[in-house]
Design a protein around this motif. Sequence first.
Motif, PDB file in Angstrom:
ATOM      1  N   MET A   1       0.718  -1.222   0.104  1.00 42.85           N
ATOM      2  CA  MET A   1       0.147  -0.047   0.048  1.00 42.85           C
ATOM      3  C   MET A   1       0.931   1.432   0.036  1.00 42.85           C
ATOM      4  N   THR A   6       8.537   2.802  -2.645  1.00 42.32           N
ATOM      5  CA  THR A   6       8.370   1.434  -2.188  1.00 42.32           C
ATOM      6  C   THR A   6       7.164   0.697  -2.520  1.00 42.32           C
ATOM      7  N   ILE A  26      -3.040   0.665  -3.335  1.00 38.65           N
ATOM      8  CA  ILE A  26      -3.874   1.677  -2.851  1.00 38.65           C
ATOM      9  C   ILE A  26      -2.923   3.092  -2.798  1.00 38.65           C
ATOM     10  N   ASP A  29      -2.833   9.237  -3.533  1.00 40.73           N
ATOM     11  CA  ASP A  29      -2.353  10.254  -4.575  1.00 40.73           C
ATOM     12  C   ASP A  29      -3.671   9.996  -5.646  1.00 40.73           C
ATOM     13  N   VAL A  74      -6.203   4.977   3.205  1.00 40.76           N
ATOM     14  CA  VAL A  74      -6.353   3.836   4.138  1.00 40.76           C
ATOM     15  C   VAL A  74      -6.370   4.613   5.708  1.00 40.76           C
ATOM     16  N   GLY A 100       4.227   1.623   2.656  1.00 34.66           N
ATOM     17  CA  GLY A 100       5.189   2.479   2.065  1.00 34.66           C
ATOM     18  C   GLY A 100       4.452   3.910   1.963  1.00 34.66           C
ATOM     19  N   ARG A 121       5.910  18.001  -2.432  1.00 33.47           N
ATOM     20  CA  ARG A 121       6.029  16.660  -2.199  1.00 33.47           C
ATOM     21  C   ARG A 121       5.417  15.712  -3.268  1.00 33.47           C
ATOM     22  N   ILE A 147      15.454  19.523  -0.514  1.00 28.49           N
ATOM     23  CA  ILE A 147      14.515  19.907  -1.219  1.00 28.49           C
ATOM     24  C   ILE A 147      14.688  21.435  -1.704  1.00 28.49           C
ATOM     25  N   GLY A 267       8.480  -0.108   4.195  1.00 23.81           N
ATOM     26  CA  GLY A 267       9.716   0.346   3.745  1.00 23.81           C
ATOM     27  C   GLY A 267       9.761   1.834   3.356  1.00 23.81           C
ATOM     28  N   GLY A 268      10.949   2.289   3.029  1.00 22.68           N
ATOM     29  CA  GLY A 268      10.905   3.714   2.365  1.00 22.68           C
ATOM     30  C   GLY A 268      10.999   4.674   3.671  1.00 22.68           C
ATOM     31  N   ASP A 269      10.420   6.043   3.592  1.00 19.97           N
ATOM     32  CA  ASP A 269      10.543   6.864   4.518  1.00 19.97           C
ATOM     33  C   ASP A 269      10.150   6.778   5.967  1.00 19.97           C
ATOM     34  N   GLU A 285      15.283   8.756   4.166  1.00 19.89           N
ATOM     35  CA  GLU A 285      14.208   9.359   3.426  1.00 19.89           C
ATOM     36  C   GLU A 285      14.700   9.680   2.005  1.00 19.89           C
ATOM     37  N   TRP A 315      21.447  10.208  -3.763  1.00 18.50           N
ATOM     38  CA  TRP A 315      22.440  11.213  -4.678  1.00 18.50           C
ATOM     39  C   TRP A 315      21.494  12.660  -4.570  1.00 18.50           C
TER      40      TRP A 315
HETATM   41  C1  LIG Z   1      10.798  16.793  -4.519  1.00 22.05           C
HETATM   42  C2  LIG Z   1      11.567  15.623  -3.976  1.00 22.05           C
HETATM   43  C3  LIG Z   1      12.662  15.482  -4.706  1.00 22.05           C
HETATM   44  C4  LIG Z   1      13.466  14.357  -4.269  1.00 22.05           C
HETATM   45  N1  LIG Z   1      14.653  14.226  -4.709  1.00 22.05           N
HETATM   46  C5  LIG Z   1      15.266  12.892  -4.225  1.00 22.05           C
HETATM   47  C6  LIG Z   1      16.585  12.714  -4.691  1.00 22.05           C
HETATM   48  O1  LIG Z   1      17.156  13.320  -5.740  1.00 22.05           O
HETATM   49  N2  LIG Z   1      17.288  11.574  -4.215  1.00 22.05           N
HETATM   50  C7  LIG Z   1      16.875  10.839  -3.260  1.00 22.05           C
HETATM   51  O2  LIG Z   1      17.561  10.095  -2.988  1.00 22.05           O
HETATM   52  N3  LIG Z   1      15.699  11.215  -2.852  1.00 22.05           N
HETATM   53  C8  LIG Z   1      14.780  12.227  -3.224  1.00 22.05           C
HETATM   54  N4  LIG Z   1      13.473  12.578  -2.785  1.00 22.05           N
HETATM   55  C9  LIG Z   1      13.037  11.666  -1.630  1.00 22.05           C
HETATM   56  C10 LIG Z   1      12.648  10.550  -2.257  1.00 22.05           C
HETATM   57  O3  LIG Z   1      11.410  10.684  -3.107  1.00 22.05           O
HETATM   58  C11 LIG Z   1      11.726   9.707  -0.889  1.00 22.05           C
HETATM   59  O4  LIG Z   1      12.348   9.088  -0.054  1.00 22.05           O
HETATM   60  C12 LIG Z   1      10.860   8.563  -1.574  1.00 22.05           C
HETATM   61  O5  LIG Z   1       9.783   9.011  -2.600  1.00 22.05           O
HETATM   62  C13 LIG Z   1      10.151   7.666  -0.600  1.00 22.05           C
HETATM   63  O6  LIG Z   1       9.438   6.706  -0.785  1.00 22.05           O
HETATM   64  P1  LIG Z   1       8.279   6.199  -0.182  1.00 22.05           P
HETATM   65  O7  LIG Z   1       7.663   4.685  -0.713  1.00 22.05           O
HETATM   66  O8  LIG Z   1       8.596   6.075   1.371  1.00 22.05           O
HETATM   67  O9  LIG Z   1       7.058   7.308  -0.023  1.00 22.05           O
HETATM   68  P2  LIG Z   1       6.387   8.159  -1.265  1.00 22.05           P
HETATM   69  O10 LIG Z   1       7.101   7.919  -2.416  1.00 22.05           O
HETATM   70  O11 LIG Z   1       6.296   9.334  -0.478  1.00 22.05           O
HETATM   71  O12 LIG Z   1       5.090   7.283  -1.452  1.00 22.05           O
HETATM   72  C14 LIG Z   1       4.247   7.201  -0.350  1.00 22.05           C
HETATM   73  C15 LIG Z   1       2.840   6.970  -0.942  1.00 22.05           C
HETATM   74  O13 LIG Z   1       1.949   6.569  -0.048  1.00 22.05           O
HETATM   75  C16 LIG Z   1       0.514   7.326  -0.206  1.00 22.05           C
HETATM   76  N5  LIG Z   1      -0.065   7.337   1.042  1.00 22.05           N
HETATM   77  C17 LIG Z   1       0.083   7.759   2.173  1.00 22.05           C
HETATM   78  N6  LIG Z   1      -0.574   8.021   3.140  1.00 22.05           N
HETATM   79  C18 LIG Z   1      -1.576   6.946   2.619  1.00 22.05           C
HETATM   80  C19 LIG Z   1      -2.841   6.295   3.190  1.00 22.05           C
HETATM   81  N7  LIG Z   1      -3.124   6.471   4.377  1.00 22.05           N
HETATM   82  N8  LIG Z   1      -3.616   5.460   2.295  1.00 22.05           N
HETATM   83  C20 LIG Z   1      -3.046   5.432   1.122  1.00 22.05           C
HETATM   84  N9  LIG Z   1      -1.991   5.992   0.613  1.00 22.05           N
HETATM   85  C21 LIG Z   1      -1.310   6.561   1.272  1.00 22.05           C
HETATM   86  C22 LIG Z   1       0.860   8.400  -0.865  1.00 22.05           C
HETATM   87  O14 LIG Z   1      -0.074   9.273  -1.489  1.00 22.05           O
HETATM   88  C23 LIG Z   1       2.390   8.009  -1.694  1.00 22.05           C
HETATM   89  O15 LIG Z   1       1.715   7.468  -3.001  1.00 22.05           O
HETATM   90  C24 LIG Z   1      12.857  13.407  -3.142  1.00 22.05           C
HETATM   91  C25 LIG Z   1      11.633  13.644  -2.599  1.00 22.05           C
HETATM   92  C26 LIG Z   1      10.906  14.940  -3.095  1.00 22.05           C
HETATM   93  C27 LIG Z   1       9.604  15.373  -2.508  1.00 22.05           C
END
Ligand SMILES: Cc1cc2nc3c(=O)[nH]c(=O)nc-3n(C[C@H](O)[C@H](O)[C@H](O)COP(=O)(O)OP(=O)(O)OC[C@H]3O[C@@H](n4cnc5c(N)ncnc54)[C@H](O)[C@@H]3O)c2cc1C
Length: 402
Positions: A1, A6, A26, A29, A74, A100, A121, A147, A267-269, A285, A315
């Motif tokens: 999800m 991730t 799910i 976004d 969710v 994720g 974001r 950022i 996974g991820g942030d 992150e 990077w």
């Molecule tokens: C503008 C920008 C530039 C970046 N540049 C870099 C870079 O150059 N290098 C680098 O290493 N990192 C970069 N990052 C960081 C990187 O993008 C994030 O660390 C990464 O996207 C994290 O992945 P994630 O899967 O944890 O979360 P995300 O990619 O944020 O995905 C989370 C998803 O979960 C969904 N979500 C959240 N809560 C719910 C819920 N309750 N129900 C359903 N869905 C939900 C969100 O809508 C989203 O689709 C950047 C980030 C941004 C914002």
Amino acid sequence: MGGGGTGDAAAFALRKQGFDGLITLISSDRDRPYDRPYLSKEFLRGEVDLPKVFLHEEADYAKQGIELQLNRKVTGGSIQGGKLAVDGGGEVEFDSLVLGLGGTPRRLHDAPRAENVLLLRSLRDSKALRQALERTSRLLVIGAGFIGAEVAASARQLGKEVLMIEAAAVPLSRALSAEVGEIYATIHRSRGVDLRTATTVQNWHSDGNRVVGVTLSDGRREEADLVLEAVGIEPNLDVPKALGLTIEGGGVRVDEALRAAEGVYCGGDIAFHAHPVLGRSIRVEHWEVAKNQGRGIAANIAGGDKPYAKLPYFWSDQYDVNMEYRGNASGDDRAVWRGDRDGLAFSVFYLRDGLIDAVLSMNDSKTNEVGGKLIERRRPVSESALGNMSVDLAELVPAAAS
Ligand SMILES: Cc1cc2nc3c(=O)[nH]c(=O)nc-3n(C[C@H](O)[C@H](O)[C@H](O)COP(=O)(O)OP(=O)(O)OC[C@H]3O[C@@H](n4cnc5c(N)ncnc54)[C@H](O)[C@@H]3O)c2cc1C
């Protein structure tokens, strides 16, 4: 999800691993998963168009049997019951759950909710910032983290005037050390950014629904036409909390296999991961970490839990300066420099108890790659050899392995 780095990587990797069950992705976004790093760089500058920003074509989800549910949030659920609750009613059942969820941009407590004070974001945010930049000649960036710094660099490349303020004495010092942060400060100033450190906004001046200026902590008043608030994120932990998962280190505690509970992976942030190579828990992150953890989770769901041992890698591109970072420094490490600091072609190794925990490289990809191998070996490496340009680091790898 979660339709980000991730979630998307996990869904496609599961199919690649031969998983033949139902996969539901799910995402709250509205857009299908996209490459977030483009949003502060190439997409913002208009160098890359939408089709390239999306991670997959829309039809690929159906082709792979991945049910994509966008614009759905969710809210909670039950791990024992194998069910998630979704906003507006309805439930989704699961045998395995991947979380994720990324993060939400922080807001300064006193910043007005004005139409020209933006956050970055989502793809939607980046489109709004791109359009707003077209209409303005001056940008105020609050926060010189990754950022803020990347947007400042992009705006300068678009010929905009940029004032960037940062509360800390040195930008990026917590993430990268004060010495490297100073180098970034010099890079931005030499490219024409008015960067003011140890500075905050004292007062906001508005006219209707627009901010027109700020008074800074140095007493100066600055006009503002467009403001980007870039002061970090809060990991999205409401759902993990509602599911009763353990919150630690600013995220969800997961074991070496990225498992938060039986059949539940993060996974991820949001993941505070017990890293088996570094020997401590870390939360990172960054994009590649999110994608690789998604793939690692898929492998564990499809083939049984194994420790996820990939080193963190990230990077940042600002102007013509490429920075890469492998590993994870803990803050009390010794720094060993290698290469040409003034010419912006160098690497810094961070060591603790004689072992390399991290390597940061500016315009020095090759060293960064070899540095990653040295970190993985977990054997002491001579500091003088690391700093000596006449030593070929690749030759140290087998020795460190023995
Ligand atoms: C503008 C920008 C530039 C970046 N540049 C870099 C870079 O150059 N290098 C680098 O290493 N990192 C970069 N990052 C960081 C990187 O993008 C994030 O660390 C990464 O996207 C994290 O992945 P994630 O899967 O944890 O979360 P995300 O990619 O944020 O995905 C989370 C998803 O979960 C969904 N979500 C959240 N809560 C719910 C819920 N309750 N129900 C359903 N869905 C939900 C969100 O809508 C989203 O689709 C950047 C980030 C941004 C914002």
